[in-house]
Design a protein around this motif. Sequence first.
Motif, mmCIF file in Angstrom:
data_model
loop_
_atom_site.group_PDB
_atom_site.id
_atom_site.type_symbol
_atom_site.label_atom_id
_atom_site.label_comp_id
_atom_site.label_asym_id
_atom_site.label_seq_id
_atom_site.Cartn_x
_atom_site.Cartn_y
_atom_site.Cartn_z
ATOM 1 N N ARG A 230 2.905 85.673 105.125
ATOM 2 C CA ARG A 230 4.196 86.428 105.183
ATOM 3 C C ARG A 230 4.223 87.077 106.476
ATOM 4 N N LEU A 231 3.442 87.589 106.820
ATOM 5 C CA LEU A 231 3.179 88.247 108.352
ATOM 6 C C LEU A 231 3.573 87.389 109.012
ATOM 7 N N SER A 232 3.829 86.357 110.022
ATOM 8 C CA SER A 232 3.919 85.648 110.228
ATOM 9 C C SER A 232 5.819 85.337 110.248
ATOM 10 N N ALA A 233 6.386 85.314 109.269
ATOM 11 C CA ALA A 233 8.117 85.028 109.105
ATOM 12 C C ALA A 233 8.050 87.135 109.722
ATOM 13 N N GLN A 234 7.448 87.418 109.249
ATOM 14 C CA GLN A 234 7.871 89.029 108.978
ATOM 15 C C GLN A 234 7.625 89.630 111.055
ATOM 16 N N VAL A 235 6.615 88.869 111.197
ATOM 17 C CA VAL A 235 6.740 89.129 113.062
ATOM 18 C C VAL A 235 7.826 89.038 113.490
ATOM 19 N N VAL A 236 8.331 87.425 113.245
ATOM 20 C CA VAL A 236 9.148 86.839 113.942
ATOM 21 C C VAL A 236 10.320 87.330 113.949
ATOM 22 N N VAL A 239 10.666 90.866 115.970
ATOM 23 C CA VAL A 239 10.999 90.740 117.200
ATOM 24 C C VAL A 239 12.313 90.217 117.734
ATOM 25 N N GLU A 240 12.838 89.210 116.768
ATOM 26 C CA GLU A 240 14.236 88.454 116.719
ATOM 27 C C GLU A 240 14.920 89.733 116.980
ATOM 28 N N ALA A 241 14.601 90.626 115.152
ATOM 29 C CA ALA A 241 15.806 91.823 115.880
ATOM 30 C C ALA A 241 15.366 93.035 117.265
ATOM 31 N N LEU A 242 14.342 93.230 117.640
ATOM 32 C CA LEU A 242 13.556 93.299 118.661
ATOM 33 C C LEU A 242 14.886 93.144 119.424
ATOM 34 N N SER A 261 -1.190 87.857 117.214
ATOM 35 C CA SER A 261 -2.579 88.140 116.927
ATOM 36 C C SER A 261 -3.809 89.642 117.203
ATOM 37 N N ALA A 262 -3.076 90.715 117.498
ATOM 38 C CA ALA A 262 -3.737 91.440 117.123
ATOM 39 C C ALA A 262 -3.520 92.461 116.111
ATOM 40 N N LEU A 263 -2.560 91.976 115.322
ATOM 41 C CA LEU A 263 -2.381 92.344 114.067
ATOM 42 C C LEU A 263 -3.401 91.891 112.897
ATOM 43 N N VAL A 264 -3.521 90.580 113.197
ATOM 44 C CA VAL A 264 -4.396 89.554 112.117
ATOM 45 C C VAL A 264 -6.041 90.906 112.669
ATOM 46 N N GLU A 265 -6.332 90.931 113.926
ATOM 47 C CA GLU A 265 -7.389 91.698 114.227
ATOM 48 C C GLU A 265 -7.638 93.101 113.302
ATOM 49 N N LEU A 266 -6.790 93.092 113.266
ATOM 50 C CA LEU A 266 -6.292 94.579 112.158
ATOM 51 C C LEU A 266 -6.773 94.469 110.764
ATOM 52 N N ASP A 267 -6.367 93.211 110.699
ATOM 53 C CA ASP A 267 -6.259 92.616 109.295
ATOM 54 C C ASP A 267 -5.587 92.726 108.129
ATOM 55 N N ALA A 268 -4.322 93.045 109.226
ATOM 56 C CA ALA A 268 -2.995 93.440 108.333
ATOM 57 C C ALA A 268 -1.922 92.672 107.608
ATOM 58 N N VAL A 269 -1.288 92.515 106.265
ATOM 59 C CA VAL A 269 -0.895 91.592 105.973
ATOM 60 C C VAL A 269 0.420 91.186 105.771
ATOM 61 N N ALA A 270 1.312 92.322 106.365
ATOM 62 C CA ALA A 270 2.112 92.803 106.210
ATOM 63 C C ALA A 270 2.317 93.150 107.533
ATOM 64 N N LEU A 271 3.783 93.645 107.673
ATOM 65 C CA LEU A 271 4.138 95.095 108.694
ATOM 66 C C LEU A 271 4.446 96.745 108.246
ATOM 67 N N VAL A 297 14.115 103.896 115.092
ATOM 68 C CA VAL A 297 13.827 102.757 115.612
ATOM 69 C C VAL A 297 13.446 101.532 115.022
ATOM 70 N N ILE A 298 11.591 101.705 114.817
ATOM 71 C CA ILE A 298 10.630 101.231 114.398
ATOM 72 C C ILE A 298 11.061 100.482 112.578
ATOM 73 N N GLU A 299 11.232 102.156 111.946
ATOM 74 C CA GLU A 299 11.834 101.589 110.963
ATOM 75 C C GLU A 299 12.540 100.867 110.435
ATOM 76 N N ARG A 300 13.940 101.070 111.000
ATOM 77 C CA ARG A 300 14.447 100.179 110.983
ATOM 78 C C ARG A 300 14.849 98.574 111.344
ATOM 79 N N LEU A 301 13.181 98.639 112.046
ATOM 80 C CA LEU A 301 13.351 97.312 113.200
ATOM 81 C C LEU A 301 12.251 96.476 111.653
ATOM 82 N N VAL A 302 11.306 97.085 111.077
ATOM 83 C CA VAL A 302 10.993 96.419 110.007
ATOM 84 C C VAL A 302 11.645 96.105 108.848
ATOM 85 N N ALA A 303 12.734 97.121 108.317
ATOM 86 C CA ALA A 303 13.021 96.786 107.525
ATOM 87 C C ALA A 303 13.869 95.704 107.552
#
Length: 312
Positions: A230-236, A239-242, A261-271, A297-303
Amino acid sequence: MSTPPRTPPRTPLPATIDAAADLLLKAGYVADRALSTVVFLALRMGRPLLLEGEAGVGKTEVAKTLAAALGRRLIRLQCYEGLDLSAAVYDWNYAGQMIAIRLAEAAGERDRDAIAADVFSDRYLLRRPLLDALEPHAEGPPVLLVDELDRTDEAFEAFLLEVLSDFQVTIPELGTVKAAAPPIVVLTSNRTREIHDALKRRCLYHWVDYPDAGRELAILRARLPGVPARLSAQVVGFVEALRREDLFKVPGVAETLDWASALVELDAVALDPATVGDTLGVLLKYQDDIAKTSAPVIERLVAEARTRAEAL
């Protein structure tokens, strides 16, 4: 009596475009059809491969992956402004030569020709990347990576053209060194200046662009299989939107991998917007770009990323 180490068997060059794609994929590089084709042709035809594109799209990784996949040694020449022959091709161990001259004089040696023949011999020669790439290697011809060629000047580029034409260099004190088998050559350029047409004609050419979302997700999963799906798909998706924003330098694939990698270090499972804001410096390397990417802008891109992720 000890047994000498055996040379590992060489991986044969791919016989088809699909085999070239599989060769890269097994070493962790997800290439599209066009890149697989030009890599296949460069290997089969023995031609240098010139890769241009933005920084961080995976040009250098092509050479690294080829070396790993084929079991060849990777020799890297990192280019920079002012690069000259002593740093790129060869130099002499002047300190060692001076010591040898002093010792010869102390021993009563007066034959200058004999002294010169000794100090300008192979044992005092310092092999730089281009000369090293022409030498025989147990694993077979190495992969020579000439990285960021656009950072050098035209004089060095002209010399490189001569080397790549005949795969030989001349050392005045020793003679001509010619490769028994030419190395596999990969040149990269970030296109800060145009590479001369004469060198381009010597090479096969490919522009490495940012991957589409599907291929970038495949790259992320191949290189970082431990990232949650889930995190992989959201990261991509993020970045694509950014990359569609008005930024001075959009993130490349290298930044995508670093961020995951940084998000995994922070134990994130979703954006979530807070985590994205805290880690934005992993993706963007210019303060003006970070300032433009404000909280709304971040909120829009996360959505957008969440929506895009569902389609991946």
